[in-house]
Design an enzyme around this catalytic site. Structure first.
Site, PDB file in Angstrom:
ATOM      1  N   CYS A  80       6.634   9.013   0.481  1.00 50.11           N
ATOM      2  CA  CYS A  80       6.663   7.627   0.955  1.00 50.11           C
ATOM      3  C   CYS A  80       7.135   6.676  -0.155  1.00 50.11           C
ATOM      4  CB  CYS A  80       5.304   7.267   1.540  1.00 50.11           C
ATOM      5  SG  CYS A  80       5.459   5.975   2.773  1.00 50.11           S
ATOM      6  N   ARG A 109      13.282   0.567   3.400  1.00 50.26           N
ATOM      7  CA  ARG A 109      11.822   0.358   3.342  1.00 50.26           C
ATOM      8  C   ARG A 109      11.308  -0.207   4.660  1.00 50.26           C
ATOM      9  NH1 ARG A 109      10.311  -3.733  -0.329  1.00 50.26           N
ATOM     10  NH2 ARG A 109       8.160  -3.040  -0.116  1.00 50.26           N
ATOM     11  N   ILE A 137       3.058   6.062   7.251  1.00 55.12           N
ATOM     12  CA  ILE A 137       2.420   4.761   7.036  1.00 55.12           C
ATOM     13  C   ILE A 137       3.454   3.806   6.439  1.00 55.12           C
ATOM     14  CG2 ILE A 137       0.541   3.521   5.888  1.00 55.12           C
ATOM     15  CD1 ILE A 137      -0.913   6.253   5.652  1.00 55.12           C
ATOM     16  N   HIS A 173       3.047  11.277   4.692  1.00 54.94           N
ATOM     17  CA  HIS A 173       1.970  11.554   3.737  1.00 54.94           C
ATOM     18  C   HIS A 173       1.417  12.962   3.958  1.00 54.94           C
ATOM     19  CE1 HIS A 173       1.095   7.504   1.955  1.00 54.94           C
ATOM     20  NE2 HIS A 173       1.904   7.169   2.938  1.00 54.94           N
ATOM     21  N   GLU A 175      -0.439  14.650   2.243  1.00 51.02           N
ATOM     22  CA  GLU A 175      -1.784  14.846   1.665  1.00 51.02           C
ATOM     23  C   GLU A 175      -2.877  14.385   2.624  1.00 51.02           C
ATOM     24  OE1 GLU A 175       0.175  12.377   1.209  1.00 51.02           O
ATOM     25  OE2 GLU A 175      -0.906  10.541   0.647  1.00 51.02           O
TER      26      GLU A 175
HETATM   27  N1  GLN Z   1       6.211   0.471   2.528  1.00 50.09           N
HETATM   28  C1  GLN Z   1       5.839   1.015   1.258  1.00 50.09           C
HETATM   29  C2  GLN Z   1       6.850   0.665   0.184  1.00 50.09           C
HETATM   30  O1  GLN Z   1       7.815   0.042   0.422  1.00 50.09           O
HETATM   31  C3  GLN Z   1       5.677   2.506   1.317  1.00 50.09           C
HETATM   32  C4  GLN Z   1       4.509   2.869   2.204  1.00 50.09           C
HETATM   33  C5  GLN Z   1       3.762   4.079   1.765  1.00 50.09           C
HETATM   34  O2  GLN Z   1       3.962   4.595   0.685  1.00 50.09           O
HETATM   35  N2  GLN Z   1       2.863   4.505   2.607  1.00 50.09           N
HETATM   36  O3  GLN Z   1       6.678   1.054  -0.927  1.00 50.09           O
END
Ligand code: GLN
Length: 191
Positions: A80, A109, A137, A173, A175
């Site tokens: 992420c 992003r 997420i 994610h 994890e």
């Molecule tokens: N939106 C976050 C970012 O731009 C990333 C989200 C995440 O790592 N769960 O860094």
């Protein structure tokens, strides 16, 4: 001997990565300084907020030593925000956000929009016999895949797990779903 794996612990979801790596048999170090980074064989860059992580990498003096280790082919798993930091090109980033540029991807992003900011999906991962439950997420979307980048999983038609040289990056994610397979494979590839 147990592989010694660092988890970048400046911000974000590092604790869950550390727990799962330990449960897979790694020796885990939380990494906050260049001295700590120098001691590990591989690194996990967790999810969190890439803009904040970028700023903290700079302030902690880790940015240059990290770029050097990555250049020298240290194995890295970026999830992420970690994926965003490792990508060559970031769309909708902050102007002052650093890109380590290791993986030839363009990522956007927060691309899944507010309604679908967070969601879960079962995805087929190359080499795994059963689907992997992926938790997204505020995930980045991969908009371009460069030559030399292998796509290991997609959600719909978007790549969500990619490998390039010594780097593996996931938009989700791994994890958080109680499935150790991705971390186990990362560790297995070290030996
Ligand atoms: N939106 C976050 C970012 O731009 C990333 C989200 C995440 O790592 N769960 O860094």
């Amino acid at each position: 001997m147990k592989p010694r794996v660092g988890v970048l612990a400046l911000q974000g979801g590092f604790a869950a990565h550390a727990a799962i790596l330990e449960s897979c048999g790694a020796r885990v170090d939380e990494i906050r300084t260049a001295e700590q980074l120098a001691l590990v064989d591989a690194l996990v860059m967790p999810g969190g907020e890439s803009t904040t992580m970028s700023m903290l990498l700079e302030r902690s003096g880790l940015l240059a030593p990290l770029a050097e280790r990555l250049d020298a082919q240290m194995a890295v798993l970026g999830t992420c925000a970690g994926m965003i930091l490792l990508a060559r090109e970031v769309v909708d980033g902050r102007a002052d956000q650093h890109s380590l540029g290791l993986v030839d991807l363009t990522v956007r992003r927060n691309a899944y929009g507010t309604q679908l900011e967070s969601f879960e999906a079962d995805i087929a991962v190359e080499g795994f016999e059963t689907p992997f439950h992926a938790v997204f997420i505020r995930a980045p979307a991969v908009e371009r895949v460069g030559a030399g980048v292998e796509v290991l999983a997609r959600h719909g038609d978007r790549p969500v797990l990619c490998r390039s040289g010594s780097a593996t990056v996931a938009a989700f994610h791994p994890e958080l779903s109680g499935d150790e397979r991705l971390h186990a494979r990362f560790l297995a590839d070290l030996s």
